[in-house]
Every structure is written in C-alpha cells, then in structure tokens.
Design a protein around this motif. Structure first.
Motif, PDB file in Angstrom:
ATOM      1  N   PHE A 212       0.801  -1.226   0.000  1.00  0.00           N
ATOM      2  CA  PHE A 212       0.000   0.000   0.000  1.00  0.00           C
ATOM      3  C   PHE A 212       0.832   1.272   0.000  1.00  0.00           C
ATOM      4  O   PHE A 212       0.315   2.326  -0.348  1.00  0.00           O
ATOM      5  CB  PHE A 212      -0.938   0.011   1.218  1.00  0.00           C
ATOM      6  N   VAL A 213       2.124   1.220   0.378  1.00  0.00           N
ATOM      7  CA  VAL A 213       2.913   2.445   0.497  1.00  0.00           C
ATOM      8  C   VAL A 213       4.000   2.536  -0.590  1.00  0.00           C
ATOM      9  O   VAL A 213       4.149   3.579  -1.235  1.00  0.00           O
ATOM     10  CB  VAL A 213       3.560   2.539   1.897  1.00  0.00           C
ATOM     11  N   LEU A 214       4.768   1.466  -0.847  1.00  0.00           N
ATOM     12  CA  LEU A 214       5.952   1.551  -1.712  1.00  0.00           C
ATOM     13  C   LEU A 214       5.712   1.097  -3.140  1.00  0.00           C
ATOM     14  O   LEU A 214       6.438   1.497  -4.043  1.00  0.00           O
ATOM     15  CB  LEU A 214       7.101   0.724  -1.124  1.00  0.00           C
ATOM     16  N   THR A 215       4.729   0.249  -3.387  1.00  0.00           N
ATOM     17  CA  THR A 215       4.582  -0.363  -4.703  1.00  0.00           C
ATOM     18  C   THR A 215       4.377   0.674  -5.794  1.00  0.00           C
ATOM     19  O   THR A 215       5.031   0.633  -6.850  1.00  0.00           O
ATOM     20  CB  THR A 215       3.412  -1.351  -4.700  1.00  0.00           C
ATOM     21  N   ARG A 216       3.491   1.647  -5.586  1.00  0.00           N
ATOM     22  CA  ARG A 216       3.221   2.635  -6.622  1.00  0.00           C
ATOM     23  C   ARG A 216       4.427   3.520  -6.899  1.00  0.00           C
ATOM     24  O   ARG A 216       4.719   3.863  -8.049  1.00  0.00           O
ATOM     25  CB  ARG A 216       2.010   3.481  -6.213  1.00  0.00           C
ATOM     26  N   ARG A 217       5.165   3.871  -5.853  1.00  0.00           N
ATOM     27  CA  ARG A 217       6.359   4.699  -6.058  1.00  0.00           C
ATOM     28  C   ARG A 217       7.454   3.916  -6.807  1.00  0.00           C
ATOM     29  O   ARG A 217       8.115   4.440  -7.704  1.00  0.00           O
ATOM     30  CB  ARG A 217       6.883   5.197  -4.707  1.00  0.00           C
ATOM     31  N   VAL A 218       7.599   2.634  -6.413  1.00  0.00           N
ATOM     32  CA  VAL A 218       8.585   1.803  -7.118  1.00  0.00           C
ATOM     33  C   VAL A 218       8.171   1.601  -8.578  1.00  0.00           C
ATOM     34  O   VAL A 218       9.016   1.630  -9.489  1.00  0.00           O
ATOM     35  CB  VAL A 218       8.750   0.456  -6.396  1.00  0.00           C
ATOM     36  N   ALA A 219       6.849   1.410  -8.831  1.00  0.00           N
ATOM     37  CA  ALA A 219       6.367   1.222 -10.199  1.00  0.00           C
ATOM     38  C   ALA A 219       6.661   2.457 -11.042  1.00  0.00           C
ATOM     39  O   ALA A 219       7.014   2.361 -12.221  1.00  0.00           O
ATOM     40  CB  ALA A 219       4.877   0.915 -10.188  1.00  0.00           C
ATOM     41  N   ARG A 220       6.541   3.629 -10.429  1.00  0.00           N
ATOM     42  CA  ARG A 220       6.845   4.858 -11.166  1.00  0.00           C
ATOM     43  C   ARG A 220       8.327   4.946 -11.522  1.00  0.00           C
ATOM     44  O   ARG A 220       8.688   5.349 -12.634  1.00  0.00           O
ATOM     45  CB  ARG A 220       6.421   6.066 -10.328  1.00  0.00           C
ATOM     46  N   LEU A 221       9.166   4.554 -10.555  1.00  0.00           N
ATOM     47  CA  LEU A 221      10.606   4.533 -10.837  1.00  0.00           C
ATOM     48  C   LEU A 221      10.931   3.523 -11.933  1.00  0.00           C
ATOM     49  O   LEU A 221      11.784   3.766 -12.798  1.00  0.00           O
ATOM     50  CB  LEU A 221      11.393   4.209  -9.565  1.00  0.00           C
ATOM     51  N   VAL A 222      10.278   2.370 -11.908  1.00  0.00           N
ATOM     52  CA  VAL A 222      10.513   1.354 -12.934  1.00  0.00           C
ATOM     53  C   VAL A 222      10.103   1.882 -14.308  1.00  0.00           C
ATOM     54  O   VAL A 222      10.819   1.696 -15.310  1.00  0.00           O
ATOM     55  CB  VAL A 222       9.752   0.066 -12.581  1.00  0.00           C
ATOM     56  N   THR A 223       8.964   2.546 -14.369  1.00  0.00           N
ATOM     57  CA  THR A 223       8.513   3.105 -15.647  1.00  0.00           C
ATOM     58  C   THR A 223       9.510   4.137 -16.167  1.00  0.00           C
ATOM     59  O   THR A 223       9.837   4.179 -17.366  1.00  0.00           O
ATOM     60  CB  THR A 223       7.129   3.747 -15.467  1.00  0.00           C
ATOM     61  N   THR A 224      10.028   4.952 -15.251  1.00  0.00           N
ATOM     62  CA  THR A 224      11.025   5.958 -15.650  1.00  0.00           C
ATOM     63  C   THR A 224      12.290   5.276 -16.177  1.00  0.00           C
ATOM     64  O   THR A 224      12.869   5.691 -17.197  1.00  0.00           O
ATOM     65  CB  THR A 224      11.370   6.860 -14.457  1.00  0.00           C
ATOM     66  N   ALA A 225      12.731   4.223 -15.485  1.00  0.00           N
ATOM     67  CA  ALA A 225      13.926   3.498 -15.934  1.00  0.00           C
ATOM     68  C   ALA A 225      13.698   2.863 -17.301  1.00  0.00           C
ATOM     69  O   ALA A 225      14.603   2.839 -18.145  1.00  0.00           O
ATOM     70  CB  ALA A 225      14.307   2.441 -14.907  1.00  0.00           C
ATOM     71  N   GLN A 226      12.484   2.335 -17.524  1.00  0.00           N
ATOM     72  CA  GLN A 226      12.184   1.740 -18.827  1.00  0.00           C
ATOM     73  C   GLN A 226      12.213   2.785 -19.932  1.00  0.00           C
ATOM     74  O   GLN A 226      12.680   2.522 -21.041  1.00  0.00           O
ATOM     75  CB  GLN A 226      10.823   1.054 -18.778  1.00  0.00           C
ATOM     76  N   ARG A 227      11.766   3.978 -19.666  1.00  0.00           N
ATOM     77  CA  ARG A 227      11.811   5.051 -20.653  1.00  0.00           C
ATOM     78  C   ARG A 227      13.262   5.477 -20.906  1.00  0.00           C
ATOM     79  O   ARG A 227      13.634   5.790 -22.038  1.00  0.00           O
ATOM     80  CB  ARG A 227      10.969   6.229 -20.179  1.00  0.00           C
ATOM     81  N   PHE A 228      14.082   5.447 -19.839  1.00  0.00           N
ATOM     82  CA  PHE A 228      15.513   5.710 -20.037  1.00  0.00           C
ATOM     83  C   PHE A 228      16.127   4.666 -20.956  1.00  0.00           C
ATOM     84  O   PHE A 228      16.924   4.989 -21.854  1.00  0.00           O
ATOM     85  CB  PHE A 228      16.246   5.691 -18.696  1.00  0.00           C
ATOM     86  N   ALA A 229      15.752   3.404 -20.717  1.00  0.00           N
ATOM     87  CA  ALA A 229      16.298   2.329 -21.545  1.00  0.00           C
ATOM     88  C   ALA A 229      15.892   2.494 -23.002  1.00  0.00           C
ATOM     89  O   ALA A 229      16.621   2.066 -23.910  1.00  0.00           O
ATOM     90  CB  ALA A 229      15.832   0.972 -21.024  1.00  0.00           C
ATOM     91  N   ALA A 230      14.730   3.084 -23.232  1.00  0.00           N
ATOM     92  CA  ALA A 230      14.260   3.343 -24.591  1.00  0.00           C
ATOM     93  C   ALA A 230      14.799   4.659 -25.136  1.00  0.00           C
ATOM     94  O   ALA A 230      14.312   5.156 -26.153  1.00  0.00           O
ATOM     95  CB  ALA A 230      12.737   3.339 -24.627  1.00  0.00           C
ATOM     96  N   ARG A 231      15.820   5.259 -24.460  1.00  0.00           N
ATOM     97  CA  ARG A 231      16.460   6.512 -24.871  1.00  0.00           C
ATOM     98  C   ARG A 231      15.488   7.691 -24.864  1.00  0.00           C
ATOM     99  O   ARG A 231      15.606   8.607 -25.689  1.00  0.00           O
ATOM    100  CB  ARG A 231      17.108   6.369 -26.249  1.00  0.00           C
ATOM    101  N   ASP A 232      14.509   7.635 -23.957  1.00  0.00           N
ATOM    102  CA  ASP A 232      13.607   8.767 -23.766  1.00  0.00           C
ATOM    103  C   ASP A 232      14.173   9.622 -22.635  1.00  0.00           C
ATOM    104  O   ASP A 232      13.903   9.390 -21.443  1.00  0.00           O
ATOM    105  CB  ASP A 232      12.195   8.279 -23.420  1.00  0.00           C
TER     106      ASP A 232
END
Length: 821
Positions: A212-232
């Motif tokens: 309930f506390v960390l999952t959404r924040r971690v998911a946002r960081l993961v999405t950001t990292a995935q966009r970095f990997a895609a050179r965004d």
C-alpha cells in the motif's frame, strides 16, 4: 562455457515478506535445535549432580548398616530406591557379583550380570575395576543418552578369623533421563513457536507496507527506468519527499538530464566521425569476433557495388566479398588473412589482396587490418583497403614496356623486330595481331601474324595469305601505311571486315578467329611510316580505351626505335664491311710499291758495299740503311692494318707446328740485343725448364716481338726481364720493364684498336700492336693481361695452352695444321 541464467525474482512486496517468513522458519528451527540440545544437556547435568549427591549419602548409609550386620535394613534401603519413579534399577552386588539387595526382591541371590547384562558391557569393565581398586564411584551416561548409570563401591568389614579384613561390594543404580528431557524439549518448543509467530506477524505487516505504500512509487521509478532504456531522455520520476525512494527518483531525474546532454554530444560526435569516415577515400569496414560486418563506410559501399549498408551489416564478410581467389577457386576461411588476424589478435598488411563486388567481379586492393580492443579484451577487427587497379595496371604496363624494350634491344634485324613486336602485343593488347611493312623500294610485305591460341594460328596464316597487302587494298594496315595515322575502334573494325573479297571464306575466317574490336597503329622511323600494327580483340565487353591505346602507341614507339636501331646497325655493318674491304685493298695496294722499293734499296746497298771507297760512299750507305729501316717500319704498319682486316673479317690463318718457346725467346733476345743497347736496356732471359707447344711460329713470334718492342720503347734506360715457364698444360711467358708504367684506368683500354695510353707526339705508332697480339693469343686459346702502376713499370703476361683448343669465340682448327678466325 555459458553460465546458467538465474530465474527471475518476484516483486519486492512478495519477495521481502517471503524472505522474512523463510528467515523466521529457519531461525525457529535453528533455535529449536540448539535450545533443545542445551536443555537436554542441562537436564542431564542437573540429574547427574543430584544422583551424585544421593549416591554419596546412600553409600555411607549402606556401609554403616553393613558394618552393623543389618542386612535386612540394607535390603530395605535398596528396595526403597524403587519408590523413585525415575530409578529403573538399583542393585547391591557382593564381591562375587551376586545380588545382595535390589529393588526387586526376586533378584536377590542371583548373578547380577545375568539379570542386567546391559549394565555390565565390556566398555564398563574398566570403571568397575577402577571402583574396586580405588574405591571411587562413577556416573556414566548410556550410549543412547536416555539413562545414567551410577557405580559406587561399598566397603564391608570382614568377620573375625577371615583372611580378608575388608571386602568391596558395588552399588549400581540406573536413573532414567528420558522423561525430564522430553519435558525440557516441550518447554523449548513452546518458546520457539511464540517467537516465530511474532516474526510471521512482522512479515505480514511488511507486506501490507510494501503493497500500500511503496509499490506505486517503485512502479513509477521502474517506468522511468524503462523510458531511459528506450532513450527517452525526457522521462522524469517526479517523486517528492525525503525518503530514500524520493532520493532515487531525484537521482534518476539528474541522470536523465546529464544523459540527454551527453547523448546530444555523442550524436554530434558520431555524425562528425561518420562524415569523416564516409569522406575517406579508403574503404573501411569493421568485423565482430564472429567475422560479421558491424560497420562499412561510403567508399567501401561504392567500391563493393552496394547502395545500402543494411545489405552488409550483420552478414558474414568472408562469404560476401572474400570468398574466392582470382582464378575463381574457393578461398577457405582457415586461410583468410583477415580472419587469421581477427582470431590471432594481430595486425595484418597485404599489398596484393582482392575483394569481390556485388556483381561477381573482383578488383585488386592493398589492405590493412587492425584488432579492436575494449577494456583489455578484443571485440573485433577493422580493415581499410584501397583499390590498386590503376597501380597494378601501371606496374603491368611498366613491366610490359621494360620487357618489350629489353627484347627489342637484342634484335638487329627489322623483320625479326616486327615478329617480336607481334608476339609481345599478344595477348597483352589483343587475341591476334598482323604486321605489314614497307621495304626500301616501296613494296608491301606481311611481316608477322600471331594468334593467342596455337590452334587458331593456322587460320590466321590462311587469312594472312588470303589478304596479301597491296597499295590498292582496303586493309587497315595499308590505310595506316598510306596516311601515317591510326585507325581506332569502329573505323578499324569496318576496314578489317571489308578488306577481303566478298566470298564466303574471308568472313568465315574472321568469324572463327574472333573479331569484336580492333585498332591499327603506324610504326614510324624518323618521320617515315615503315610498318603498321593491327591488333584485334575477341573478349566480350572489351573495348580499346585510352589506356590500351596509350600502351599500344608506346609499344609502337619502342618498335620504331628498334627498327631504327636495326637499320642503323645494318648500315653500320655495311660501313664496317666497306672499311675492312678498303683496309684490305689498301694494304695490298701499299705493299705493291713497297716491294720494288725495298728491292731497289737493297740493290743500292749491295752496290755501295762492293765499292767501299770514299767518305761519300759511307754517308750514302747510312742514308740507304735509314731508308730501308723506314721501309721496314712502313711495311710493318701495312701488315698491322692487314692483320686488323683479317681479324675483323675472320680470315687470319694459323699454321700450327711444334715450337720451343724457350729457344724462340732466346733468339728474339739476341735479335733485339742491338736495339736494346741503343735504348740503354739490358735483356735478361730466365726459364724454368723446356716449354714446347703447338703454335704458329710466325704469329707467336709476331706477338713476342710486339711485347718486346713495347717494353724497350717504354722502359728506356732500365733492364727488361723475360721469363718462360709452364704448368698444368699451359705456357706462361712474361716480360717486365721498369719504365713509365700504366694508369689503372688504362690497363684494359690499351688492348683496343687504335688505343694508346701515352701521347702520340712522344711515342709513335698506330696503337694496333697490343690489340693484334691479344687477338692472336686468344686465337690460340690463351690471353694477355698486364699488371702495372704509374712510375713502377709494367708486367705483360702471355698465357697459352700447349695444345690448341676451341675458345669461347668459336676458333677451330682448319685441316691438321691451321687455325682460322
């Protein structure tokens, strides 16, 4: 060997609670095991201490009762031990091993070892022996750890009159440990269960926190990292707060900003490097460790015949452009120098390699290969190459022209020169060639015809005979000889096809010979066209371009020089022949007046000698003697000229006979004694034994006379030494003077015709004596050489075989007594 891939982990909200549960179970089991073992040990120690104290008290009490002879009380005391539920057995054994007292009365009087064998194993015998000997009690745990066995000695005093004053009985007690140990284990288990339950509750709370506390924040960081990997590089985490995830999110944002800047710089640099590589004239390509293409620049694409780099990237380079040799035979990968350099991690340079184009043609290249390394390890190889077609063509052209010049320079005949030109032109400039020439009276002649294939040479001969050159003919060579200009490509080919008659034979011969393109060039000498060269090619797709035309013109120019040289050589030979004829005739004509002049002078000399009166007669005799000497000198000069003519024309004849060289030398020394005294010289003759050989005495005397005269002329005022010897089938005659000497650069020149090393004003002569002497010596199969230096005199050495032999110029005996040159 590839490493096995690890299975992927589940999300942290599951992983961390699961790890905590696993930790709780592991810690609980470990705690249960350790505490259970510790509790059992404590129970055992406590029971041992308790049993030790009790056995000590019981030992003392029983000794008192036994010493008071109260056996019944002893039996009661031992039987009372059975009231303790933990005492499994209690025995009092006398010194014979029989039961005196027991918790079971039925056992009294029976052997204790038979009743309880488990208490009397061989392992406990030392303890029993020790208890008897040292009166020391012991308590031991059984092998299964479930019982304690106590053995305590009990001293019993003997009766009066017995030999032993004191006896030792044994009190054996077996104490059960299983019940207290099980109770301790149950207590430990209850405590461990309580602690594990607390950890389970904590794992559940952590799961709720992560979910309930960390999952959404971690998911946002993961999405950001995935966009970095895609050179965004515009992606941002956007997390706020002071917690660690917020710090990670801000670090991601800073990294994205820096990566965007770095990426822009890298793209700019990559574009610049790509521009540099594409602008390079050399072809450049890179290969990975498997030999597949990873990079290719624009020049390489152009030379290889490709338009899109995508056709090459990722493809096996060896199979694309390095698969075969020049003759079309396969090029094994194991022999490929590029792959060898790749696998060996070494540099490679090949000055004569080849690369295949997309259309299946190949071109020669000079190639360099260098390994690419990154982080201390090799990641591939880069190769650069340049097209050396023009260089190879220039080298081949230069070699062809040098070879042509060398071969043509060896010829001195115009017809042979044109034949050699035709052979040089095929197959370098065509498949077949015809050469026509003009003779000195203006007539046309077919000088040569050559075909590349021997099987078609007869067809070409038939064509040459069918179309004999004539000034009225339409043949290309005749037109070139008429105009002095070349015929190129279509014009030459049209003239060739219309040169013969309209019958079927001429076109058929052209078809079988192969006629696709042709050129005709003049061969001119000093502005006059003396020959014409027709070159014909049957190679599909071939055309005579600027290079072939320039090469053909260079060949024609060299042919012109060779023909000019041949004509000049022919003219010079004619001039030499005329000169030799003149010398021969002049010599004979000069001898004609000299002979009667000599006879008249000799007659006058004899007449004056018979008179012998008066001073006038003596003066006249002196003048006659001088006139005869000048006549002899003039005769010698005429003879020298005649000998030169004979040597040049090969008409000098040698009459061989046995000659004693020592005797001949002494005769000549006697003959020249008066001339030597006049020159203030002393002639000294030394020998090393008899030296006899087969020579022409007159010619040998002529050689020795020339050498002695030469020594007396240049060694005035000094002794002249003659030495004769023989060894190894050869005679050696030498003469040494101590005169002016000869400079090193003149040692060979003095043997030439009309050559002299001194001024003609100081020393007379035509300069023919040494030349004639050496030629005669060589006619015998020998030679003359000289050693000298200025101011130290000279040594002339004549070497002759004792028997005549054929020398390198082909002198041969004529009949049995003559040798002719």
């Amino acid at each position: 060997m590839k490493r096995a891939r690890l299975p992927p982990l589940p999300p942290l909200r599951i992983t961390i609670p699961a790890v905590l549960l696993l930790f709780a179970i592991t810690v609980g089991l470990y705690d249960l095991h350790q505490n259970t073992r510790l509790a059992r040990h404590r129970v055992e120690e406590f029971t041992r201490q308790e049993l030790t104290q009790r056995m000590g008290e019981q030992q003392d009490h029983l000794e008192i009762l036994l010493n008071l002879r109260k056996l019944e009380r002893v039996q009661e005391e031992v039987a009372s031990l059975g009231t303790d539920p933990h005492i499994e057995a209690a025995l009092l054994l006398d010194d014979t091993g029989r039961v005196v007292a027991s918790t079971r009365r039925v056992e009294i009087g029976q052997p204790g070892r038979a009743l309880h064998p488990e208490l009397f194993t061989p392992e406990v015998e030392p303890l029993v022996q020790r208890a008897h000997e040292h009166l020391a009690g012991s308590i031991q745990t059984t092998a299964d750890g479930e019982d304690l066995v106590a053995r305590y000695p009990v001293r019993v005093s003997g009766d009066a009159g017995e030999p032993t004053a004191e006896r030792v009985w044994m009190l054996v007690v077996q104490r059960d440990l299983s019940a207290p140990k099980n109770q301790a284990r149950d207590q430990v288990r209850a405590s461990v269960v309580q602690r594990s339950a607390l950890l389970v509750v904590l794992a559940g709370l952590l799961w709720l926190f992560f979910h309930f506390v960390l999952t959404r924040r971690v998911a946002r960081l993961v999405t950001t990292a995935q966009r970095f990997a895609a050179r965004d590089w515009e992606a941002r985490g956007g997390l706020t707060g002071r917690d660690e995830l917020s710090m990670v999110g801000r670090a991601f944002d800073e990294m994205a900003e820096r990566l965007r800047t770095t990426q822009s710089q890298l793209e700019e640099r990559e574009s610049h490097i790509r521009l540099l590589l594409d602008s390079a004239a050399e072809g450049i390509f890179g290969l990975d460790l498997q030999g597949c293409c990873t990079f290719v620049n624009r020049s390489a694409l152009r030379m290889l015949g490709y338009t899109d780099a995508g056709e090459l990237l990722g493809q096996d380079a060896h199979l694309l452009w390095h698969h075969s040799r020049a003759d079309g035979s396969p090029f094994p990968r194991s022999e490929c120098p590029i792959l060898m350099a790749l696998h060996g991690g070494i540099e490679d340079h090949d000055e004569d390699d080849l690369i295949w184009r997309k259309d299946g043609t190949w071109f020669p290249v000079e190639r360099w290969s260098y390994p690419m390394r990154e982080g201390g390890g090799q990641v591939g190889i880069v190769s650069t190459f340049v097209d050396i077609t023009a260089r190879k063509r220039a080298e081949e052209t230069q070699h062809f022209l040098i070879e042509a010049s060398t071969q043509l320079a060896e010829l001195h005949d115009e017809t042979h020169t044109l034949e050699r030109v035709a052979r040089l032109a095929v197959p370098q400039l065509g498949q077949w060639c015809l050469v026509d020439r003009v003779d000195d009276v203006g007539q046309l002649h077919r000088a040569a015809w050559v075909h590349q294939e021997p099987a078609r040479q007869e067809l070409l001969r038939e064509l040459a005979e069918l179309t004999a050159p004539d000034w009225s003919s339409l043949q290309p060579t005749v037109r070139v000889l008429s105009t002095g200009g070349p015929l190129l490509a279509d014009e030459a080919l049209a003239a060739l096809r219309h040169a013969g008659d309209s019958g079927a034979r001429y076109p058929e011969l052209l078809r079988r010979l192969g006629t696709r393109t042709a050129i005709a060039l003049p061969i001119s000498v000093r502005g006059q066209t003396l020959a014409a060269l027709l070159l014909v090619s049957d190679t599909p797709g071939f055309q005579y371009g600027p290079h072939e035309l320039a090469l053909a013109r260079e060949l024609a120019r060299r042919a012109s020089v060779a023909m000019d040289n041949a004509r000049l050589y022919r003219q010079s030979q004619e001039a030499v022949r005329l000169r030799e004829d003149f010398l021969s005739v002049a010599s004979h004509e000069l001898h004609t007046p000299l002979t009667p002049l000599r006879l008249h002078l000799q007659t006058l000399q004899r007449a004056l000698a018979t008179r012998g009166d008066g001073a006038g007669t003596g003066r006249l005799m002196t003048k006659v003697d001088k006139a005869l000497a000048q006549e002899r000198r003039l005769s010698q000069l005429v003879d020298d000229l005649l000998d030169v003519s004979r040597l040049t024309s090969g008409r000098l004849r040698l009459r061989l006979e046995q000659v004693d060289l020592v005797e001949l030398t002494r005769d000549l020394a006697e003959r020249f004694s008066e001339q030597a005294r006049a020159a203030d010289c002393t002639l000294r003759v030394t020998t090393a034994g008899a030296t006899t050989g087969r020579w022409d005495r007159m010619r040998l005397e002529q050689v020795l006379t020339n050498l002695i005269t030469n020594a007396l002329k240049y060694g005035v005022g000094h002794p002249v030494e003659l030495h004769v010897t023989s060894a190894g089938g050869r005679a050696r005659w030498s003469i040494r003077d101590h005169g002016i000497g000869i400079a090193p650069e003149d040692l060979e020149r003095i043997f030439g015709r009309f050559e002299r090393a001194v001024s003609t004003r100081q020393y007379g002569g035509l300069g023919l004596g040494l030349y004639i002497s050496r030629e005669i010596a060589r006619a015998f199969g020998g030679d003359i050489h000289v050693e000298s230096r200025p101011g130290a005199g000279a040594v002339f050495t004549l070497e002759l075989p004792l028997e005549p032999a054929r020398d390198e110029r082909g002198f041969r005996p004529e009949g049995s007594e003559r040798l002719q040159v």
